[in-house]
Write a protein that holds these residues in place. Sequence first.
Motif, short mmCIF file in Angstrom:
data_model
loop_
_atom_site.label_atom_id
_atom_site.label_comp_id
_atom_site.label_asym_id
_atom_site.label_seq_id
_atom_site.Cartn_x
_atom_site.Cartn_y
_atom_site.Cartn_z
N LEU A 1 21.82 25.19 53.41
CA LEU A 1 21.07 25.31 54.66
C LEU A 1 21.74 24.51 55.76
CD1 LEU A 1 18.64 26.60 55.97
CD2 LEU A 1 17.26 24.65 55.23
N ALA A 2 22.32 23.36 55.42
CA ALA A 2 23.04 22.56 56.41
C ALA A 2 24.27 23.30 56.93
CB ALA A 2 23.43 21.22 55.81
N VAL A 3 24.97 24.01 56.05
CA VAL A 3 26.14 24.79 56.49
C VAL A 3 25.71 25.88 57.47
CG1 VAL A 3 27.96 26.37 55.73
CG2 VAL A 3 27.45 24.33 54.38
N THR B 1 13.89 28.55 58.42
CA THR B 1 13.41 29.14 57.17
C THR B 1 14.54 29.93 56.53
OG1 THR B 1 11.13 29.32 57.93
CG2 THR B 1 11.79 30.77 56.14
N ALA B 2 14.75 29.67 55.25
CA ALA B 2 15.82 30.33 54.51
C ALA B 2 15.26 31.05 53.30
CB ALA B 2 16.86 29.31 54.06
N HIS B 3 15.76 32.24 53.06
CA HIS B 3 15.50 32.97 51.82
C HIS B 3 16.81 33.03 51.04
CE1 HIS B 3 11.36 34.58 52.36
NE2 HIS B 3 11.63 34.26 53.62
N TYR B 4 16.75 32.56 49.80
CA TYR B 4 17.93 32.49 48.95
C TYR B 4 17.97 33.76 48.09
CZ TYR B 4 18.14 27.68 50.53
OH TYR B 4 18.22 26.55 51.32
N THR C 1 15.86 27.78 44.22
CA THR C 1 15.02 27.96 45.40
C THR C 1 14.90 29.44 45.75
OG1 THR C 1 15.76 25.83 46.25
CG2 THR C 1 14.70 27.31 47.81
N VAL C 2 13.68 29.87 46.04
CA VAL C 2 13.43 31.23 46.52
C VAL C 2 13.36 31.22 48.05
CG1 VAL C 2 11.79 33.15 46.51
CG2 VAL C 2 12.23 31.86 44.40
N GLU C 3 12.59 30.28 48.59
CA GLU C 3 12.42 30.17 50.05
C GLU C 3 12.22 28.71 50.42
OE1 GLU C 3 9.94 29.66 53.68
OE2 GLU C 3 9.26 29.40 51.61
N LEU C 4 12.77 28.31 51.56
CA LEU C 4 12.66 26.93 52.02
C LEU C 4 12.46 26.93 53.53
CD1 LEU C 4 12.91 23.82 51.72
CD2 LEU C 4 15.40 24.11 51.85
N THR C 5 11.38 26.28 53.98
CA THR C 5 11.11 26.11 55.40
C THR C 5 11.10 24.63 55.73
OG1 THR C 5 9.81 28.14 55.62
CG2 THR C 5 9.40 26.42 57.24
N VAL C 6 11.82 24.25 56.78
CA VAL C 6 11.92 22.85 57.20
C VAL C 6 11.50 22.73 58.65
CG1 VAL C 6 13.41 20.82 57.32
CG2 VAL C 6 13.93 22.63 55.66
N HIS C 7 10.69 21.70 58.95
CA HIS C 7 10.32 21.36 60.32
C HIS C 7 10.90 19.98 60.63
CE1 HIS C 7 6.45 24.00 59.88
NE2 HIS C 7 7.54 24.73 60.02
N LEU C 8 11.65 19.88 61.70
CA LEU C 8 12.19 18.60 62.17
C LEU C 8 11.29 18.08 63.28
CD1 LEU C 8 14.94 17.37 61.08
CD2 LEU C 8 14.64 19.81 60.63
N ARG C 9 10.91 16.79 63.18
CA ARG C 9 9.97 16.22 64.14
C ARG C 9 10.61 15.24 65.11
NH1 ARG C 9 5.02 17.98 62.33
NH2 ARG C 9 4.67 17.91 64.58
N CYS C 10 11.68 14.57 64.69
CA CYS C 10 12.41 13.65 65.58
C CYS C 10 13.73 13.30 64.90
CB CYS C 10 11.59 12.40 65.89
SG CYS C 10 11.15 11.39 64.47
N GLN C 11 14.64 12.72 65.69
CA GLN C 11 15.90 12.27 65.13
C GLN C 11 15.66 11.04 64.25
OE1 GLN C 11 18.83 13.51 65.08
NE2 GLN C 11 19.14 14.83 66.87
N PRO C 12 16.21 10.98 63.04
CA PRO C 12 15.98 9.82 62.18
C PRO C 12 16.70 8.58 62.69
CG PRO C 12 17.53 11.34 61.16
CD PRO C 12 17.00 12.03 62.38
N ALA C 13 16.04 7.43 62.53
CA ALA C 13 16.66 6.14 62.86
C ALA C 13 17.73 5.82 61.81
CB ALA C 13 15.59 5.05 62.88
N ALA D 1 10.76 14.67 59.09
CA ALA D 1 10.94 16.04 58.61
C ALA D 1 9.88 16.38 57.58
CB ALA D 1 12.33 16.24 58.01
N GLN D 2 9.49 17.63 57.56
CA GLN D 2 8.56 18.16 56.57
C GLN D 2 9.11 19.48 56.06
OE1 GLN D 2 5.52 17.83 59.79
NE2 GLN D 2 4.12 17.48 58.08
N SER D 3 8.80 19.82 54.83
CA SER D 3 9.26 21.11 54.32
C SER D 3 8.33 21.62 53.24
CB SER D 3 10.69 21.01 53.75
OG SER D 3 10.69 20.32 52.52
N ARG D 4 8.40 22.91 53.03
CA ARG D 4 7.77 23.54 51.86
C ARG D 4 8.81 24.47 51.25
NH1 ARG D 4 1.89 25.93 50.48
NH2 ARG D 4 1.70 23.72 49.95
#
Length: 286
Positions: free
Chosen positions: A51-53, A71-74, A230-242, A275-278
Motif C-alpha cells: 500500500l505504501a508503494v 482503500t485497497a483490495h488485494y 489481507t482481502v481489503e484494507l482501509t486507512v485514515h490518516l489524521r495528522c503527521q506523526p511526531a 492513523a486508524q484502519s480496518r
Amino acid sequence: MAYATARAAIGDSEFDRDTAVVARPGEPGTYDSELSAGWTIIRAVNGGYLLAVVGRALRAALPHPDPITITAHYLTASEPGPAVIRTETVRAGRTMSTGQASLFQRDEEGREVERIRVVAGYGDLAALPDDVRTSATPPSMPSYEDCVSSSDAPAGGPVTGSTAILDRLDLRLDLATAGWAVGAPSGAGDMRGWLGLADGRDHDAVSMLLAVDALPPTAFDLGLAGWVPTVELTVHLRCQPAPGPVRVALRTRNLAGGLLEEDAEVWDSKDRLVAQSRQLARAPRP
C-alpha cells in the motif's frame, strides 16, 4: 527512551528506497517499482508495504501530498520483483484530490496480473484544522524498554516461512499480547506494540500505511497459526506523526466464515491518534 541508534532521514532510508516509484516516460500516470524481498512475511509481500508503494505513486500523480483516506483490495498475492502502477486522477479539488491506482506484475507466462486496486483521497495533513474532540485514548501498554523485541522470540512459533520484514522494523510487543510466541495465546484477539523502522527513520504519512499492517496478526493471539492474507484494507490518516516510535493497537472482535477484521489505532509520541484502519483478512486455514 532508547531507540534505534542509526538515524536515517525521511527520503533517504531503506523504506524510501524500497517503496520508490519511477515515472515511465511517455505514459502519464504510470510508474515502475521493484518490490523488495526485504518486506516479505511467510510467503508474500506485506500488504502495508504494498500500500505504501501504491501510495507513493498516487502522491506523485495527484496535486496533494498526503493520503487522508485510502482503500485497497488485494486481488492476488504479490511477489518480490518488478511491478507497474497505473494511476488515474478522478477529481482534483482545492483541498482534496481523489485518485485510483492498480499494481500489476507478470506471471510465469508473462501475462500481466493485477495484484492490488486502490481508491484514495489525498490532501495536506499540515493544512488540516487543529481542533480535536475525541473520546479515544492511547493504548495501555508498557514502555518501549519493557516490551519484547522479535530477537527475544524463541525458535519455532506460528510463523513458518520468510520473516524478512522483521529485520526492517524496530518492533517491541506488549508481553500481554505476545503469549502466542511461546504457545500461550490469550484468546482475546489483541496485539499491541511500539513500532519504528530499524534504521531509525522517523515515521511520516507514507510509513503509516505500513504501520497499520506491520504487527503480527491478531489471529496469532486467537491461537491460529499460518498466513493471514489481507482481502481489503482501509486507512485514515489524521495528522503527521511526531518523531519517534509509534504505538500500534490491533483488535479483532469477530471471526466468522473464515474471515476476521483487524481494527488498528496508531498513536504518536505526543499521544495523538495519527492513523486508524480496518482490515478484512482470511483466517489461517487448518
